[in-house]
Scaffold this motif. Sequence first.
Motif, short mmCIF file in Angstrom:
data_model
loop_
_atom_site.label_atom_id
_atom_site.label_comp_id
_atom_site.label_asym_id
_atom_site.label_seq_id
_atom_site.Cartn_x
_atom_site.Cartn_y
_atom_site.Cartn_z
N SER A 1 30.73 78.37 9.41
CA SER A 1 29.36 78.36 8.91
C SER A 1 28.43 78.77 10.03
O SER A 1 28.80 78.72 11.21
CB SER A 1 28.99 76.96 8.42
N ASP A 2 27.24 79.20 9.68
CA ASP A 2 26.17 79.40 10.66
C ASP A 2 26.60 80.24 11.86
O ASP A 2 26.49 79.80 13.01
CB ASP A 2 25.62 78.03 11.11
N ILE A 3 27.05 81.44 11.56
CA ILE A 3 27.47 82.33 12.65
C ILE A 3 26.23 82.85 13.39
O ILE A 3 26.23 83.04 14.59
CB ILE A 3 28.32 83.51 12.10
N GLY B 1 27.17 80.30 4.87
CA GLY B 1 25.75 80.60 5.02
C GLY B 1 25.23 80.68 6.44
O GLY B 1 25.92 80.32 7.40
N ASP B 2 24.00 81.22 6.58
CA ASP B 2 23.42 81.57 7.88
C ASP B 2 24.39 82.48 8.64
O ASP B 2 24.66 82.27 9.82
CB ASP B 2 23.08 80.33 8.72
N VAL B 3 24.87 83.49 7.95
CA VAL B 3 25.84 84.38 8.59
C VAL B 3 25.14 85.26 9.62
O VAL B 3 25.74 85.70 10.58
CB VAL B 3 26.64 85.22 7.56
N VAL C 1 23.49 72.23 9.69
CA VAL C 1 22.99 71.40 10.80
C VAL C 1 23.72 71.67 12.11
O VAL C 1 23.42 71.07 13.14
CB VAL C 1 23.03 69.89 10.46
N HIS C 2 24.71 72.57 12.09
CA HIS C 2 25.34 73.06 13.31
C HIS C 2 26.19 72.02 14.05
O HIS C 2 26.38 72.12 15.25
CB HIS C 2 24.28 73.65 14.26
N VAL C 3 26.64 71.02 13.33
CA VAL C 3 27.49 70.01 13.95
C VAL C 3 28.78 69.86 13.14
O VAL C 3 28.73 69.56 11.95
CB VAL C 3 26.75 68.64 14.02
#
Length: 730
Positions: free
Chosen positions: A467-469, A511-513, A669-671
């Motif tokens: 996620s969130d790359i 998401g947040d690619v 949330v990047h965790v």
Amino acid sequence: MGLVEDLLANKYLITPPAYYLLADYYKEAFTLAELIKFAKSRGTFVIDSTIANDFLREKGIFSSPLEAPPEKVTLEPGPSEEVKSSETPSPAENSSEMVDLSEMSDHGAVPAENVAETPAPESQSQTFISTGEPSEMAVESASPRESKPEKFTFSEGKSFVSTGTPGVGEDREVSTSMEEAAQNPPEDGSGEVLPVESRASGEVLAADASEPVTDDSSDTSVESLPNGDYSNGYSNGNGYADSEEYYEENGDVKPKIVYGDYGVPIAYVEEEVPEGEKSYSTYSDLVITPKEGFHYRAKEIPDDWEMVFDVKNVKFEAPKVKNAASKEGEIIIKAYTDYFKSRLKKMRRILRENPELGSVIDIGKLGYIGRDEEVTIIGLVNSKRETAKGYMFEVEDSTGIIKVFINRNNEESKKFFQIMPDSVIGFRGHYSGRNIFFANKIFLPDVPKYKREKPPLEEKVYAVLLSDIHVGSNKFCEKAFENFLEWLNGEVSNRKEEELVSRIKYMILAGDVVDGVGIYPGQYNELEIPDIFDQYEALYNLLRNVPDHITMFIGPGNHDAARTALPQPGFYEEYARPLFKLKNAVMISNPAVVRLHGRDFLIFHGRGIEDVVNVIPNRSHHRPAEASVDLLKLRHLAPTFGEKVPIAPDPEDTLVIESVPDLFQTGHVHVMEYKIYNGVFVINAGTWQAQTEFQKMVNIVPTPARVPIIDVETARLRAVVSFDRFCEGV
Ligand code: D5M
Ligand code: FE
Ligand code: ZN
């Protein structure tokens, strides 16, 4: 300086909708000092549209959001009307360490010029606001405590695998106990197996990251790939256009406008600029091929996946209004009425599956029953508050509204804290006859406790969760990501890793690619690739190196080119076009449910977590799995309307968790963290972006470059492979 710069110079942040509300009045009708003082009085350093509206009202600039000039009305839902309960955590957590503006209260408002004289944001970046030590919380939560690790050493590999708790002091050894971690996570009080949070793991991760790294990139061949045509098989249903001027600033690049349905402009197609002329790379010459002779067991296992739910496949009917001349506001009200009716209907169905509920009655029919009769009502919780003796809710169904009271001495009343406004809840009790329902039992929709047994699979097959790359950010951990790609291509350090890579058949990206453009104030300074088209091109150039037999499912997040409001049907194809030409990728909505070999994976970017953290006490951005469990208990991905998460007025509520998944994946949330709740594996996939300046200011400590690998058969964690050593100093 402008409002954004002035606020940043003072360590205050402003969201884009708030900016548009305030910008025109800045320095004309209010000073920076007044705004900061107001934000401070609210205990926040993030000025969002609610704060902006309240501030403008207090200043007498307008007295209600409706009185704002039309061009200032934003798409973000206005402030929620419900009474905020006293247990809502105060956003003032950080106030003691915020910029000290106490002088202001002594001497009245400081003129804007004085405040603006403080050093520029760059020079202040080391003095960011900090409360406590979230980094420990963040890293300590990912590994079960009690598994007995089987140890093996990585001294030269590019990755590191961990699921067990590494022994204390084993800073060069990384331990693993994959099967144990997967099947026997420790239990907690709820009677279900839940992971345990371990401190040691994070420390060893950090120690491991400091190991010397051998550069074995010589194993990967680098050559250029011809540019293929973009495929065009996807139709975009969201005709939102961005401001035209924004793209016209692009110097000599002449934008080409693409028009969607009804002639609405939806994208500006950039003319091709040869990469050599750009100051940044889009990885166009990065080509990683599978290591010769590497055996991919996954290639021999037949594909078995289906899209169980994708928002793009839901046929929404436009709301019916009396005639075509009906006012726009009327249509919107009708749309939201339909939306909440749909939520109520779906949630009632879920709640009624619980046999403990007993006889259910409409709120409108309570007047017909005896006072001694015990009944259950099911309704939307419009508001909730604490009273002297207990807790009071306002509950609504399609037949009426009623106040529901539960006494504090009743253990059930503790559920008060779990109930987010606008969620649908069951209350069992008696009707007093005076428009108050006395509840003695509260039913959250929740997830049944029993485990859903699925037939075993013939072969082990794995899925990696990402996620969130945030490709395009200068904090994107590109080296770590490239190492991960090499790893997928067979560049492994030992037999265990070989077994993992060999059986990876699916990859999910939640998401947040890409990092996007104009997502938060000051983002431009942190963009390596300041162009949204190039960001997707760069992502394409990275992902085309994922071996062909691995099917990728790629969904959007709030940084992507997609509708901002939830649900997000998909990427705007005009912007994310390169992704659509990846042969082994399936573009999915946010949320979506993918069934892999009979196991349902619910994939959600995770913005709902923000509201959980704001509303439910003792929740943190650094423990996202816990917040995801709260959402599961409410069987809704973003229950509260009018908080941080914008919800689209679709006539059907597609954010209800209608069927219980085997795995619930989030990001945002990047965790990286996981838990098991009532048989559901709940995991946040973390990120590939190191801490941004913005995150420093709001005290978010990410755990980048860790890849959870899921055993599809059990829908549990098989291993966590960490590339974070390549992400230092980004
Ligand atoms: O979200 C990354 C993290 O930043 C996530 O924890 C939410 C948080 N975040 C994002 N926007 C805001 C605002 N406006 N205020 C406070 N915290 C925020 P991402 O979606 O990657 O930016
Ligand atoms: Fe993100
Ligand atoms: Zn996000």
